[in-house]
Scaffold this motif. Sequence first.
Motif, mmCIF file in Angstrom:
data_model
loop_
_atom_site.group_PDB
_atom_site.id
_atom_site.type_symbol
_atom_site.label_atom_id
_atom_site.label_comp_id
_atom_site.label_asym_id
_atom_site.label_seq_id
_atom_site.Cartn_x
_atom_site.Cartn_y
_atom_site.Cartn_z
ATOM 1 N N GLU A 299 2.580 -4.988 75.796
ATOM 2 C CA GLU A 299 2.308 -4.456 74.464
ATOM 3 C C GLU A 299 3.563 -4.593 73.592
ATOM 4 O O GLU A 299 3.492 -4.976 72.430
ATOM 5 C CB GLU A 299 1.891 -2.990 74.586
ATOM 6 N N VAL B 7 3.934 -6.869 70.110
ATOM 7 C CA VAL B 7 4.245 -6.343 68.771
ATOM 8 C C VAL B 7 5.605 -6.845 68.289
ATOM 9 O O VAL B 7 5.981 -6.607 67.154
ATOM 10 C CB VAL B 7 4.213 -4.798 68.698
ATOM 11 N N ARG C 239 -4.701 -11.946 71.087
ATOM 12 C CA ARG C 239 -4.302 -10.593 71.455
ATOM 13 C C ARG C 239 -3.243 -10.040 70.514
ATOM 14 O O ARG C 239 -3.083 -8.840 70.401
ATOM 15 C CB ARG C 239 -3.758 -10.591 72.886
ATOM 16 N N THR D 216 -2.330 -9.130 67.052
ATOM 17 C CA THR D 216 -3.181 -8.934 65.889
ATOM 18 C C THR D 216 -2.524 -9.433 64.613
ATOM 19 O O THR D 216 -3.154 -9.544 63.594
ATOM 20 C CB THR D 216 -3.553 -7.460 65.746
ATOM 21 N N ARG D 217 -1.225 -9.698 64.656
ATOM 22 C CA ARG D 217 -0.614 -10.214 63.441
ATOM 23 C C ARG D 217 0.125 -11.506 63.756
ATOM 24 O O ARG D 217 0.681 -11.636 64.793
ATOM 25 C CB ARG D 217 0.406 -9.259 62.850
ATOM 26 N N SER E 182 -1.018 2.404 67.549
ATOM 27 C CA SER E 182 -1.241 1.020 67.986
ATOM 28 C C SER E 182 -1.685 0.160 66.815
ATOM 29 O O SER E 182 -1.260 -0.993 66.683
ATOM 30 C CB SER E 182 -2.292 0.955 69.094
ATOM 31 N N VAL E 183 -2.548 0.703 65.985
ATOM 32 C CA VAL E 183 -3.019 -0.062 64.824
ATOM 33 C C VAL E 183 -1.859 -0.291 63.858
ATOM 34 O O VAL E 183 -1.685 -1.380 63.319
ATOM 35 C CB VAL E 183 -4.182 0.684 64.125
ATOM 36 N N ILE E 184 -1.019 0.722 63.687
ATOM 37 C CA ILE E 184 0.079 0.605 62.726
ATOM 38 C C ILE E 184 1.108 -0.446 63.166
ATOM 39 O O ILE E 184 1.555 -1.262 62.373
ATOM 40 C CB ILE E 184 0.728 1.984 62.476
ATOM 41 N N VAL E 185 1.442 -0.462 64.468
ATOM 42 C CA VAL E 185 2.436 -1.454 64.914
ATOM 43 C C VAL E 185 1.813 -2.825 65.144
ATOM 44 O O VAL E 185 2.519 -3.803 65.319
ATOM 45 C CB VAL E 185 3.176 -1.028 66.209
ATOM 46 N N GLY E 186 0.485 -2.895 65.160
ATOM 47 C CA GLY E 186 -0.159 -4.195 65.298
ATOM 48 C C GLY E 186 -0.553 -4.544 66.708
ATOM 49 O O GLY E 186 -0.796 -5.703 67.024
ATOM 50 N N LEU F 159 -3.167 -3.259 67.987
ATOM 51 C CA LEU F 159 -4.628 -3.137 67.949
ATOM 52 C C LEU F 159 -5.071 -3.446 66.521
ATOM 53 O O LEU F 159 -4.376 -3.110 65.564
ATOM 54 C CB LEU F 159 -5.013 -1.694 68.319
ATOM 55 N N ARG F 160 -6.211 -4.107 66.406
ATOM 56 C CA ARG F 160 -6.685 -4.494 65.080
ATOM 57 C C ARG F 160 -7.588 -3.382 64.523
ATOM 58 O O ARG F 160 -8.408 -2.835 65.263
ATOM 59 C CB ARG F 160 -7.490 -5.783 65.213
#
Lengths: 352, 239
Positions: free
Chosen positions: A190, A194, A349, A351-352, B39-43, B45-46
């Motif tokens: 993870e 990120v 996987r 997301t950005r 998780s969404v904020i750091v990316g 998780l979408r």
Amino acid sequence: MHNATALAKRILQQFRHDPRTIVMLVVAPVFIMWLLSIILGAPGYKPTIAVVGLPDQMVTALETNATVVQVGTGASVDPAGVLSDRSIDALVAMDGADLQITVEGSNATHNRASVSAVQQAVATLSQTAQPDTQQGPPQAKLDISFLHGSSEWSSFDFFGPIFIGVFVFMFVFITSGMSLVTERTGGTMERLLVSPIKAWQLVAGYCIGFGVAAVIQSVLVLAASIWLLKFPNEGQTWLVVVITFSMALVSMALGLLVSALARTAFQVIQLMILLLVPQILVSGIFDLSTAPRWMQILSQCFPITHGANAMRGVMLRGDGFGGIALDLGIVWAFFIVLFGLATLSFARRQTR
Amino acid sequence: MCAAYGKTEVLHNIDMELPPGRITGLVGPSGHGKTTLVSVIVGALRAKSGTVTVLGESAPPRRVKSSIGFMPQAEALYADLTGDENLRFFGALYGMTAAQMAERIPVVLKQVSLPQQGGKVVAEYSGGMQRRLSLAVALLHEPRLLVLDEPTVGLDPAHRVALWATFRQLADGGATFLVTTHVMDEAANCDTVLLIHDGRVLAAGSPDELVSVSGTANLEGAFLQFEASQNHTEEDGNA
């Protein structure tokens, strides 16, 4: 690329902190190769052959490859009687100008050994005999020659190159599979995803790290095989290392691609049995020239087959780069496709 | 913004803003969506719908990623590497040079009050030491936004107090914090607290505001008060 090399460096550092794994990766393959060399490289069976009325020269020639027992002098010996207690594998009798061989017949290895002992004796005689000698070889001259290697080669020598390639492939798949499972469960994956690392850099980092580890492993296993186990190597060793490195890359890319499917170490083993074992079985360990056509075609669809082909080309036939270019090219084609797919799966996987 | 795992929607219509240079706390019981939100904020998780804007850029750009420091709930360290090797690996991922790391590593280790451990691998660290090292990794590249998921779990009170002092110091230096916790008295250290319940924001405000609005003695009381009124509203809706 900075990111990818950082990842590769980390993987090698992890190996350095884990001496048990290093020992296992080198000692286990060498130990298995040694076992195979004992099992497959055992000296050929020496048959016991009974002879009746053979010329002395013939008996002497036979004795190099068989234990010879003289039974009677006439041609009236009953083969069934001589061979019945199974301590004798074959009976060779002189019948006029011809050799009559009666093989016991219940043991394939003994049969083959007996027939080949007689063939060799005849061949030896025909080489030394004068063309006009009355007692010359009674049959047409047997001409057995070896294009590659010699009659000294044991089965082990034929299988060895395949095994070295297979070891590298399995080692990379298992250790990288475990490493990816740990990254996933421990949360470091993870953190990687990120971070600013790009998906292709992540895949490349893993490939470089495990590729280098596989090269070190294969060099050590090769060295032990050649010097300790007296393994024949007809070709250039650096080409062998190029092949094992290429196979390691394919294995790594495949491992990364399927890593999404494994959440536990046990699932890594399941994937290995599913994806690797069938490939290994059809990679050339067993001769497929008499197998059904579809099986032969299937075997060509797997990267291990081509890697194993190239390994045998270099180590047994002394092929140069030109000789293995096609097989090596196919291995690299597999790598490029798998690398692309693995990158896509990691990009999804991220997301950005 | 909404987020979901498969078909289970975990977050419903969350709308929040993190003021720069401030510490925002996400408070709520486990399993109510705090980790999903970070998780969404750091990316990691979408978002199912809606957008996340970080430092003025709406979600995607890679350059924003290096401005975020993330400390996941799990230790997320390589147990078979030394602390130094862990820091250097993550530093390199964030594009730091060896010289930058040589300068920053002693600084962050001091900030998380973790003495140099030499050649000791992380597997031999105590739980609290691993937690502090994990935080050091998040701080290493001097991120402008720090997202910390339960940073003080398993730490003794002395370290906990020291860490909050560090957070405050960094926030005063301009860093923005988003910290999750389920310990109410820790939330009192935040500038703004969001009470999260069942994937929704129950209430938001400074700790003092929340206490006075709810008319209770402390944050814990305030949370229970808001939770109870939420359940009450739901029952009314069902009736």
